[in-house]
Design an enzyme around this catalytic site. Structure first.
Site, short mmCIF file in Angstrom:
data_model
loop_
_atom_site.label_atom_id
_atom_site.label_comp_id
_atom_site.label_asym_id
_atom_site.label_seq_id
_atom_site.Cartn_x
_atom_site.Cartn_y
_atom_site.Cartn_z
N CYS A 115 0.82 -1.23 0.00
CA CYS A 115 0.00 0.00 0.00
C CYS A 115 0.85 1.27 0.00
O CYS A 115 0.35 2.35 -0.35
CB CYS A 115 -0.95 0.01 1.19
SG CYS A 115 -2.17 -1.31 1.11
N HIS A 252 -3.22 7.69 1.83
CA HIS A 252 -3.61 6.37 1.33
C HIS A 252 -5.04 6.10 1.80
O HIS A 252 -5.38 6.34 2.96
CB HIS A 252 -2.65 5.32 1.90
CG HIS A 252 -3.10 3.92 1.69
ND1 HIS A 252 -3.56 3.45 0.48
CD2 HIS A 252 -3.17 2.86 2.55
CE1 HIS A 252 -3.89 2.17 0.59
NE2 HIS A 252 -3.67 1.80 1.85
N ASN A 282 -9.93 0.13 -0.60
CA ASN A 282 -8.47 0.17 -0.55
C ASN A 282 -7.92 -0.43 -1.84
O ASN A 282 -8.01 -1.63 -2.06
CB ASN A 282 -7.99 -0.62 0.68
CG ASN A 282 -6.49 -0.56 0.86
OD1 ASN A 282 -5.76 -0.12 -0.03
ND2 ASN A 282 -6.03 -1.00 2.01
O1 UT7 Z 1 -3.66 -0.47 3.48
C1 UT7 Z 1 -3.12 -0.74 4.72
C2 UT7 Z 1 -3.57 -2.03 5.17
N1 UT7 Z 1 -4.85 -2.15 5.72
C3 UT7 Z 1 -5.44 -1.36 6.61
O2 UT7 Z 1 -5.11 -0.24 6.82
C4 UT7 Z 1 -6.54 -1.98 7.38
C5 UT7 Z 1 -6.35 -1.75 8.83
N2 UT7 Z 1 -7.39 -2.30 9.65
C6 UT7 Z 1 -8.68 -1.89 9.58
O3 UT7 Z 1 -9.02 -1.04 8.77
C7 UT7 Z 1 -9.66 -2.46 10.58
O4 UT7 Z 1 -8.97 -3.19 11.56
C8 UT7 Z 1 -10.73 -3.37 9.93
C9 UT7 Z 1 -11.68 -2.54 9.09
C10 UT7 Z 1 -10.06 -4.44 9.10
C11 UT7 Z 1 -11.56 -4.04 11.02
O5 UT7 Z 1 -12.14 -3.05 11.88
P1 UT7 Z 1 -12.00 -3.20 13.46
O6 UT7 Z 1 -12.79 -2.11 14.04
O7 UT7 Z 1 -10.54 -3.29 13.79
O8 UT7 Z 1 -12.75 -4.55 13.70
P2 UT7 Z 1 -12.20 -5.90 14.38
O9 UT7 Z 1 -11.22 -6.57 13.49
O10 UT7 Z 1 -11.78 -5.59 15.78
O11 UT7 Z 1 -13.51 -6.77 14.41
C12 UT7 Z 1 -14.67 -6.38 15.17
C13 UT7 Z 1 -15.76 -7.40 14.95
C14 UT7 Z 1 -15.27 -8.84 15.12
O12 UT7 Z 1 -16.31 -9.57 15.72
P3 UT7 Z 1 -16.24 -9.90 17.31
O13 UT7 Z 1 -14.96 -10.67 17.51
O14 UT7 Z 1 -16.23 -8.56 17.98
O15 UT7 Z 1 -17.49 -10.69 17.52
C15 UT7 Z 1 -15.11 -9.32 13.69
O16 UT7 Z 1 -15.26 -10.72 13.57
O17 UT7 Z 1 -16.26 -7.30 13.61
C16 UT7 Z 1 -16.23 -8.59 13.00
N3 UT7 Z 1 -16.02 -8.42 11.57
C17 UT7 Z 1 -17.02 -8.15 10.71
N4 UT7 Z 1 -18.35 -8.02 10.90
C18 UT7 Z 1 -19.12 -7.74 9.82
C19 UT7 Z 1 -14.86 -8.46 10.87
N5 UT7 Z 1 -15.11 -8.23 9.57
C20 UT7 Z 1 -16.44 -8.04 9.45
C21 UT7 Z 1 -17.29 -7.76 8.36
N6 UT7 Z 1 -18.61 -7.61 8.59
N7 UT7 Z 1 -16.82 -7.61 7.09
#
Ligand code: UT7
Length: 325
Positions: A115, A252, A282
């Site tokens: 990225c 980004h 992204n």
């Molecule tokens: O380009 C550079 C590389 N990438 C990034 O910059 C991405 C960096 N990370 C992020 O943007 C975020 O961490 C995400 C968008 C990937 C995830 O957001 P988050 O607020 O960190 O969520 P999380 O991973 O802590 O997950 C929260 C909950 C989990 O459920 P539980 O364990 O709380 O029951 C996940 O299983 O959300 C769940 N979850 C989803 N729910 C609905 C994960 N993906 C999804 C989804 N839809 N697509």
């Protein structure tokens, strides 16, 4: 004392025709439009058609940038293409782009920093132009991440999309002052201790397969804001500028929450932030020039404006670039 600067002559972009909405994704995996918008700001992404490769996206973006710059492809003597999704393992996708543009002089090569690829490519081209080795460069970020997504993994498949963006850089003699046009400073960083937090589980030397993108999203998120703000502070210190001097912040486009938190920490006013993540998700190395092209074409970025770019991604890699349009 005068200085050679890499001045941006124009920029361009290309997004594949097919749009995949959050609602369509919710019919495939256990997710919802509400979750995706709230956690990321993404509303839709573009998906390359069957037979449409990264090089095709890159050529379209390059042609758009050449037209925007008002120059002929033959005046380009350097192509640096940032991608993690090349057409083939080799040769470089950049040579397919070079050939597609009808250029057969100078040099063309790929660069891989996920990225952060566009910032790394911009810094590389800038160093070649300032050294006098080349005169005019096409810097491209182009990706078909849809090809390396595990479409059953809701943690990653909702985040990424396909697209390409490009800029034309021209080596020009400037007065050598902070008011110069062109790239004023670039700062690149990497830390391989984090290489397993965002990676593809395949490759020619390890598995002889292409593999799928794997990410510990929360871990990436945890490091993102700190790394981004560190390299921006480096850019401010190197040029004696502050957040108040910035006209446009073009980050980004991975997650609106990361962008908002970075701008807030740096005291960059929200109205100066260019945000396009809602439109294309992204797109890795393509995201900065995609956002830049939108802001240039809608008239926000004007000649003389101070533009701050940053990215963070797999590796981890991260970097910033400060330039005067
Ligand atoms: O380009 C550079 C590389 N990438 C990034 O910059 C991405 C960096 N990370 C992020 O943007 C975020 O961490 C995400 C968008 C990937 C995830 O957001 P988050 O607020 O960190 O969520 P999380 O991973 O802590 O997950 C929260 C909950 C989990 O459920 P539980 O364990 O709380 O029951 C996940 O299983 O959300 C769940 N979850 C989803 N729910 C609905 C994960 N993906 C999804 C989804 N839809 N697509």
């Amino acid at each position: 004392m005068t200085a050679i600067r890499s001045v941006v002559l124009g920029c361009g972009s290309y997004l594949p025709q097919q749009i995949l909405t959050n609602a369509e994704l919710a019919a495939r995996v256990d997710t919802s439009d509400e979750w995706i918008v709230q956690r990321t700001g993404i509303r839709q992404r573009h998906i390359a058609a069957e037979g449409e490769f990264t090089s095709h996206l890159a050529i379209n973006a390059a042609r758009d940038a050449l037209a925007n710059a008002g120059i002929d492809a033959q005046s380009i003597d350097l192509i640096v293409l940032a991608t993690s999704t090349p057409d083939n393992t080799f040769p470089a996708t950049a040579v397919a782009v070079q050939n597609g543009l009808g250029i057969n002089h100078g040099a063309a090569f790929d660069l891989q920093a996920v990225c952060s690829g566009f910032i790394f490519a911009l810094a590389t081209a800038d160093n070649f132009l300032r050294s006098g080795a080349f005169k005019r460069a096409l810097v491209i970020g182009a990706e078909t991440f849809s090809r390396i997504l595990d479409w059953s993994d809701r943690g990653t498949c909702v985040l990424f999309g396909d697209g390409a963006g490009a800029v034309v850089l021209d080596a020009q003699v400037q007065p050598g002052k902070p008011t110069d046009r062109g790239i004023l400073t670039t700062h690149l960083r990497s830390d391989g201790r984090h290489k397993s937090k965002l990676y593809v589980d395949g490759g020619p030397s390890s598995t002889r397969t292409v593999g799928y993108l794997r990410m510990e999203g929360r871990e990436v998120f945890k490091h993102a804001v700190g790394m981004i703000t560190d390299v921006i502070v480096d850019a401010f210190e190197a040029t004696g500028t502050t957040a108040d001097d910035i006209d446009w912040f073009i980050p980004h486009q991975a997650n609106k929450r990361i962008i908002d938190a970075s701008a807030h920490k740096l005291h960059i006013a929200p109205q100066k932030v260019v945000l396009t993540v809602d439109l294309h998700g992204n797109t890795s190395a393509a995201s900065i020039p995609l956002a830049l092209a939108v802001a240039v074409k809608d008239g926000r970025v004007k000649k003389g404006d101070l533009v701050l770019l940053e990215a963070m991604g797999g590796g981890f890699t991260w970097g910033s670039a400060l330039l005067r349009w």
